[in-house]
Design a protein around this motif. Sequence first.
Motif, short mmCIF file in Angstrom:
data_model
loop_
_atom_site.label_atom_id
_atom_site.label_comp_id
_atom_site.label_asym_id
_atom_site.label_seq_id
_atom_site.Cartn_x
_atom_site.Cartn_y
_atom_site.Cartn_z
N GLU A 195 1.06 -1.19 0.03
CA GLU A 195 0.04 0.18 0.00
C GLU A 195 0.77 1.11 0.01
O GLU A 195 2.20 1.11 0.44
CB GLU A 195 -0.83 -0.05 1.07
N GLU A 196 0.32 2.37 -0.19
CA GLU A 196 1.19 3.53 -0.70
C GLU A 196 1.94 3.90 0.64
O GLU A 196 2.83 4.28 0.99
CB GLU A 196 0.39 4.61 -1.15
N GLU A 197 0.89 3.79 1.60
CA GLU A 197 1.37 4.23 3.14
C GLU A 197 2.68 3.45 3.45
O GLU A 197 3.57 3.93 4.06
CB GLU A 197 0.22 4.35 4.21
N GLN A 198 2.59 1.99 3.22
CA GLN A 198 3.72 1.19 3.48
C GLN A 198 4.71 1.37 2.82
O GLN A 198 6.27 1.58 3.49
CB GLN A 198 3.08 -0.39 3.47
N ARG A 199 4.79 1.76 1.53
CA ARG A 199 5.83 1.97 0.64
C ARG A 199 6.66 3.42 1.18
O ARG A 199 7.80 3.41 1.12
CB ARG A 199 5.39 2.22 -0.84
N LEU A 200 5.70 4.36 1.33
CA LEU A 200 6.54 5.60 1.63
C LEU A 200 7.23 5.50 3.31
O LEU A 200 8.21 5.97 3.29
CB LEU A 200 5.45 6.48 1.90
#
Length: 301
Positions: free
Chosen positions: A94-99
């Motif tokens: 997910e975008e939050e995990q990647r960031l």
Amino acid sequence: MNSNPNQKPRFDFVQSRKAFFMLSGVITILGVLTLAIFGLNYGVDFKSGTTLDVAFVEAADVKKSDLEPILENHKTTISIGEERVNIRFEKVLEEEQRLRILQTFEEQYGEISVEESTVDAGMAKELGVKAISVVLIASLFIIIYVSIRFEWRFALAAIVALFHDAFIVISLFSILRFEVNLTFIAAVLTIIGYSINDTIVIFDRIRENLRTAKIKSFDDLATLVNTSIWQTLARSINTALTVIIAALFLFLFGSPSIQLFSLAMLIGLISGGYSSIFIASQIWLLLKKSSIGKKKTVSTS
């Protein structure tokens, strides 16, 4: 090399054909067993997941144990180089995990640059089907071309040698657990092109010699095949060595993104040179054996 198709050459390729067939048979059996037991190590192109290729602006001493807190217990496959880390996550981030992961990398190792690729389950399945279709369609057109340009016996022998080369590359990637991705498919298609080109050079010489040779027995046909191979051997070896050296240097000094492509090319080029000389022409010989004594028809195209 003597161009007389009726003169017995120095090394009898035909007489040694059983040893070559046995070697290829053993490799094929081992490949089938390996694929049945281990399968292929599919890259993110063919199964859902996210791949992050993290390059460090300044050199960093990275160890796998140091990455465990950063990767937050995700199931991953990690490759560590001198200046970069390649991480394949078995699920789509997910975008939050990647960031959060990239931010932790920057805090720990300084400025970074990132290449990311993400494939969902539906896209992975579609890419897999298309990759197989591309290889099969290419093989079909090769069969059609060789059948028209030569005859069906040449086409059948060529396609067996072609699949032989592709299967050896696939088997070795399975044994060594190297990643299979779209770059690998590109390498296989390149190998197919090289292999059929090398095989056709030998077949063309066989066809030319058939026009003037008087074939009354299997020994006459075997001598013609041997001589045809000798007449094209220097060309086959020189071509193979030239491309192999280029692929070797790409593998040794190229970036990680093309190293597996170069490795697949190396394996396939060696296999392609071997099959063109030792497999394809011998298969044609066995297929042609039954027509000895019948009216000879040779394509003039």
